[in-house]
Design a protein around this motif. Structure first.
Motif, PDB file in Angstrom:
ATOM      1  N   GLU A   1       1.144  -1.209  -0.081  1.00  0.00           N
ATOM      2  CA  GLU A   1       0.177  -0.049   0.163  1.00  0.00           C
ATOM      3  C   GLU A   1       1.021   1.271  -0.134  1.00  0.00           C
ATOM      4  OE1 GLU A   1      -3.661   1.722   2.558  1.00  0.00           O
ATOM      5  OE2 GLU A   1      -2.874  -0.528   3.223  1.00  0.00           O
ATOM      6  N   VAL A   2       0.383   1.935  -0.570  1.00  0.00           N
ATOM      7  CA  VAL A   2       0.908   3.204  -1.478  1.00  0.00           C
ATOM      8  C   VAL A   2       0.804   4.545  -0.809  1.00  0.00           C
ATOM      9  CG1 VAL A   2       2.685   4.574  -2.189  1.00  0.00           C
ATOM     10  CG2 VAL A   2       3.062   1.902  -2.618  1.00  0.00           C
ATOM     11  N   LEU A   3       1.154   5.879   0.075  1.00  0.00           N
ATOM     12  CA  LEU A   3       0.698   6.579   0.145  1.00  0.00           C
ATOM     13  C   LEU A   3       1.576   7.901   0.030  1.00  0.00           C
ATOM     14  CD1 LEU A   3      -2.201   8.579   0.660  1.00  0.00           C
ATOM     15  CD2 LEU A   3      -1.385   7.920   3.825  1.00  0.00           C
ATOM     16  N   TYR A   4       1.440   9.075  -0.499  1.00  0.00           N
ATOM     17  CA  TYR A   4       1.753   9.792  -1.490  1.00  0.00           C
ATOM     18  C   TYR A   4       1.847  10.867  -0.243  1.00  0.00           C
ATOM     19  CZ  TYR A   4       4.867   8.789  -5.289  1.00  0.00           C
ATOM     20  OH  TYR A   4       6.015   8.416  -6.291  1.00  0.00           O
ATOM     21  N   ALA A   5       2.447  12.009   0.409  1.00  0.00           N
ATOM     22  CA  ALA A   5       2.186  13.495   1.034  1.00  0.00           C
ATOM     23  C   ALA A   5       3.265  14.237   1.181  1.00  0.00           C
ATOM     24  CB  ALA A   5       3.243  12.967   2.501  1.00  0.00           C
ATOM     25  N   GLY A   6       2.518  15.161   0.731  1.00  0.00           N
ATOM     26  CA  GLY A   6       2.977  16.260   0.761  1.00  0.00           C
ATOM     27  C   GLY A   6       2.693  17.500   0.152  1.00  0.00           C
ATOM     28  N   GLY A   7       3.312  18.790   0.856  1.00  0.00           N
ATOM     29  CA  GLY A   7       2.070  19.751   0.087  1.00  0.00           C
ATOM     30  C   GLY A   7       2.609  21.041  -1.441  1.00  0.00           C
TER      31      GLY A   7
ATOM     32  N   GLY B   1       1.332  18.741   9.181  1.00  0.00           N
ATOM     33  CA  GLY B   1       1.450  17.140   9.006  1.00  0.00           C
ATOM     34  C   GLY B   1       1.922  16.264   8.646  1.00  0.00           C
ATOM     35  N   ALA B   2       2.825  16.112   8.014  1.00  0.00           N
ATOM     36  CA  ALA B   2       3.838  14.910   8.199  1.00  0.00           C
ATOM     37  C   ALA B   2       3.759  13.742   9.426  1.00  0.00           C
ATOM     38  CB  ALA B   2       4.975  14.925   7.719  1.00  0.00           C
ATOM     39  N   VAL B   3       3.998  14.375  10.733  1.00  0.00           N
ATOM     40  CA  VAL B   3       3.914  13.440  11.973  1.00  0.00           C
ATOM     41  C   VAL B   3       2.470  13.709  12.148  1.00  0.00           C
ATOM     42  CG1 VAL B   3       3.812  14.514  14.273  1.00  0.00           C
ATOM     43  CG2 VAL B   3       5.644  14.948  12.766  1.00  0.00           C
ATOM     44  N   SER B   4       1.372  14.148  11.685  1.00  0.00           N
ATOM     45  CA  SER B   4      -0.117  13.852  12.303  1.00  0.00           C
ATOM     46  C   SER B   4      -0.261  12.723  11.514  1.00  0.00           C
ATOM     47  CB  SER B   4      -0.982  14.733  11.999  1.00  0.00           C
ATOM     48  OG  SER B   4      -2.051  14.663  11.964  1.00  0.00           O
ATOM     49  N   LEU B   5      -0.415  13.002  10.178  1.00  0.00           N
ATOM     50  CA  LEU B   5      -0.753  11.177   9.252  1.00  0.00           C
ATOM     51  C   LEU B   5       0.630  10.758   9.863  1.00  0.00           C
ATOM     52  CD1 LEU B   5      -1.613  11.073   6.705  1.00  0.00           C
ATOM     53  CD2 LEU B   5       0.403  11.754   5.604  1.00  0.00           C
ATOM     54  N   ALA B   6       1.130  10.461  10.018  1.00  0.00           N
ATOM     55  CA  ALA B   6       2.364   9.200  10.255  1.00  0.00           C
ATOM     56  C   ALA B   6       2.120   8.509  11.357  1.00  0.00           C
ATOM     57  CB  ALA B   6       4.107   9.507  10.312  1.00  0.00           C
ATOM     58  N   ARG B   7       1.373   9.270  12.528  1.00  0.00           N
ATOM     59  CA  ARG B   7       0.970   8.806  13.781  1.00  0.00           C
ATOM     60  C   ARG B   7      -0.834   8.195  13.413  1.00  0.00           C
ATOM     61  NH1 ARG B   7       2.351  14.338  17.550  1.00  0.00           N
ATOM     62  NH2 ARG B   7       4.958  13.320  18.473  1.00  0.00           N
ATOM     63  N   ARG B   8      -1.356   8.581  12.449  1.00  0.00           N
ATOM     64  CA  ARG B   8      -2.474   7.703  12.205  1.00  0.00           C
ATOM     65  C   ARG B   8      -2.070   6.717  11.561  1.00  0.00           C
ATOM     66  NH1 ARG B   8      -5.426  11.408   9.412  1.00  0.00           N
ATOM     67  NH2 ARG B   8      -3.900  12.957   9.275  1.00  0.00           N
ATOM     68  N   TRP B   9      -1.365   6.970  10.207  1.00  0.00           N
ATOM     69  CA  TRP B   9      -1.719   5.502   9.427  1.00  0.00           C
ATOM     70  C   TRP B   9      -0.227   4.962   9.712  1.00  0.00           C
ATOM     71  CZ3 TRP B   9       0.969   4.467   4.544  1.00  0.00           C
ATOM     72  CH2 TRP B   9       0.953   3.630   3.619  1.00  0.00           C
ATOM     73  N   GLN B  10       0.677   4.736  10.202  1.00  0.00           N
ATOM     74  CA  GLN B  10       1.482   4.228  11.019  1.00  0.00           C
ATOM     75  C   GLN B  10       2.105   3.305   9.446  1.00  0.00           C
ATOM     76  OE1 GLN B  10       2.748   3.191  14.257  1.00  0.00           O
ATOM     77  NE2 GLN B  10       1.292   5.145  14.073  1.00  0.00           N
ATOM     78  N   PRO B  11       3.156   4.066   8.886  1.00  0.00           N
ATOM     79  CA  PRO B  11       3.811   3.288   7.718  1.00  0.00           C
ATOM     80  C   PRO B  11       4.410   2.316   8.183  1.00  0.00           C
ATOM     81  CG  PRO B  11       4.699   5.935   8.331  1.00  0.00           C
ATOM     82  CD  PRO B  11       3.158   5.482   8.848  1.00  0.00           C
ATOM     83  N   GLU B  12       5.181   1.765   7.426  1.00  0.00           N
ATOM     84  CA  GLU B  12       6.166   0.125   8.255  1.00  0.00           C
ATOM     85  C   GLU B  12       7.532   0.724   7.160  1.00  0.00           C
ATOM     86  OE1 GLU B  12       4.067  -3.225   8.426  1.00  0.00           O
ATOM     87  OE2 GLU B  12       3.470  -2.481   7.080  1.00  0.00           O
ATOM     88  N   LEU B  13       7.469   1.759   6.012  1.00  0.00           N
ATOM     89  CA  LEU B  13       8.802   2.190   5.643  1.00  0.00           C
ATOM     90  C   LEU B  13       8.078   3.529   5.006  1.00  0.00           C
ATOM     91  CD1 LEU B  13      11.684   1.568   3.789  1.00  0.00           C
ATOM     92  CD2 LEU B  13      10.140   0.931   2.060  1.00  0.00           C
ATOM     93  N   VAL B  14       9.289   4.056   5.158  1.00  0.00           N
ATOM     94  CA  VAL B  14       8.723   5.424   5.026  1.00  0.00           C
ATOM     95  C   VAL B  14      10.100   6.186   3.541  1.00  0.00           C
ATOM     96  CG1 VAL B  14       9.361   8.056   5.003  1.00  0.00           C
ATOM     97  CG2 VAL B  14       8.483   6.566   6.895  1.00  0.00           C
TER      98      VAL B  14
END
Length: 384
Positions: A30-36, A106-119
């Motif tokens: 599962e791949v999710l992109y994050a940016g602004g 925003g990145a910290v909030s997303l990471a805490r909620r989504w809990q990726p296993e690899l960045v």
């Protein structure tokens, strides 16, 4: 596993990560992109969900402020003369650090909620290392720039020290495996980066639709692509066109002028051997070309290398002067400026068997690099 890809919203940064994202998705992850920024919509066009980390933040302000401070009306410039000097690196890192800080909440909030296993993160985007350190998961920084700075991740961590402290982050990712997409012969800087073949992705074909008939036919004479990228036309780059048209009319070649989404009123009358197009995926055109004239952006330079065609580079700003120097030094193209782009220079480039030979050599070097699917398998192993 869940994989978070952190990047800037610029086309060059997003496009550089898409082939690996496809490989990871095809392997079942599962791949999710994050940016602004609005540019993140390019992720969706490539088939990936994204989260805008800073929808109410003006991410262009740091660029404008620095341009004003340097009396520069266009792009900031680093690495002139093809040399990576410490003041330029420091200046670039400070800018990247500020931009990364703007999306950090925003990145910290997303990471805490989504809990990726690899960045996975472009190495100039500091939010990736930040959240990988926060969650203690492996980090894969991707360098898609010819001006490779091997310790970019550590430099960004240092300038973002206050942000790390704000979130109580003291540790580092358990594994950091950097990847680079530029061939070694274009910059022999040694490092611990894994090599990954660059697969040209130059944007969604949604804007083009069906490929035009002329592109599917063998050119009647040598074809040359001319593009100024997505950034240069917005900052006075079209001013070169009137003088350029006179030079192109004197060359025995067909020119494809791909300018993207620009005001057609700014384009001067063109000679009969010039075809005006809007936005085109470069990799769809370059295969039929004998040469390319461009601004020296990393994505365009890499696409031309993959096509094995000689290049003429008119560098404007950012790291484009470094890229132009790398191309000229390797012997597969010419670095010049708008005042020296003449019909004679273009004709000589088209006629040069040496430029063509070395361009093919570099294309073969890229073809021999590990494909994204091979790197995807390596990344799976570091998480297990």
């Amino acid at each position: 596993m869940r994989i978070l890809i952190c990047t800037y919203s610029t086309a060059s940064d997003i496009f550089a990560t898409i082939p690996l994202a496809w490989a990871l998705r095809s392997a079942g992850h599962e791949v999710l992109y994050a940016g602004g920024g609005d540019g993140m919509r390019e992720c969706a066009k490539a088939g990936f969900p994204f989260v805008d980390l800073a929808p109410d933040v003006d991410l262009t302000e740091p660029f404008r402020r620095r341009a004003e401070q340097t009396n520069n009306s266009g792009q900031l410039v680093w690495y002139r003369g093809g040399v990576i000097e410490e003041p330029d690196v420091t200046s670039a890192v400070e800018l990247f650090g500020e931009l990364s800080d703007l999306v950090a909440p925003g990145a910290v909030s997303l990471a805490r909620r989504w809990q990726p296993e690899l960045v996975v993160s472009t190495d100039i985007q500091g939010s990736g290392p930040l959240v990988a350190s926060l969650l203690s998961v492996p980090l894969v920084p991707i360098s898609h720039l010819f001006a490779l700075v091997p310790d970019m991740v550590e430099r960004l961590r240092n300038v973002m020290a206050a942000t790390y402290a704000e979130y109580g982050i003291a540790g580092v990712p358990p594994v950091v495996q950097p990847v680079r997409t530029t061939p070694l012969s274009m910059n022999p800087q040694r490092s611990s980066h894994l090599l990954m073949r660059h697969i040209p992705y130059n944007g969604s074909h949604l804007e083009v639709g069906s490929l035009p008939d002329w592109l599917l036919q063998e050119p009647r004479r040598r074809r040359v692509l001319l593009t100024l990228g997505t950034f240069v036309p917005k900052y006075g780059g079209l001013a070169v066109l009137p003088d350029l048209m006179e030079q192109l009319s004197a060359v025995d070649a067909e020119f494809v002028l791909a300018l993207g989404d620009v005001d057609q009123a700014q384009i001067p009358p063109v000679p009969s051997n010039v075809r005006i197009e809007g936005w085109l995926p470069l990799n769809a055109v370059l295969g039929s070309c004998s040469a390319v004239v461009h601004h020296g952006g990393s994505g365009t330079t890499l696409a031309a290398l993959c096509a094995g065609v000689p290049q003429i580079i008119l560098a404007h700003g950012a790291d484009q002067h470094f890229n132009a120097h790398a191309v000229a030094t390797r012997g597969l193209g010419v670095a010049t400026d708008k005042t020296r782009l003449t019909a004679e220079l273009i004709t000589e480039t088209l006629a040069s068997s040496e430029l063509a030979k070395i361009a093919v050599e570099v294309r073969e070097e890229i073809d021999a690099m590990p494909a994204p699917r091979e790197i995807a398998a390596r990344l799976e192993a570091i998480v297990e």
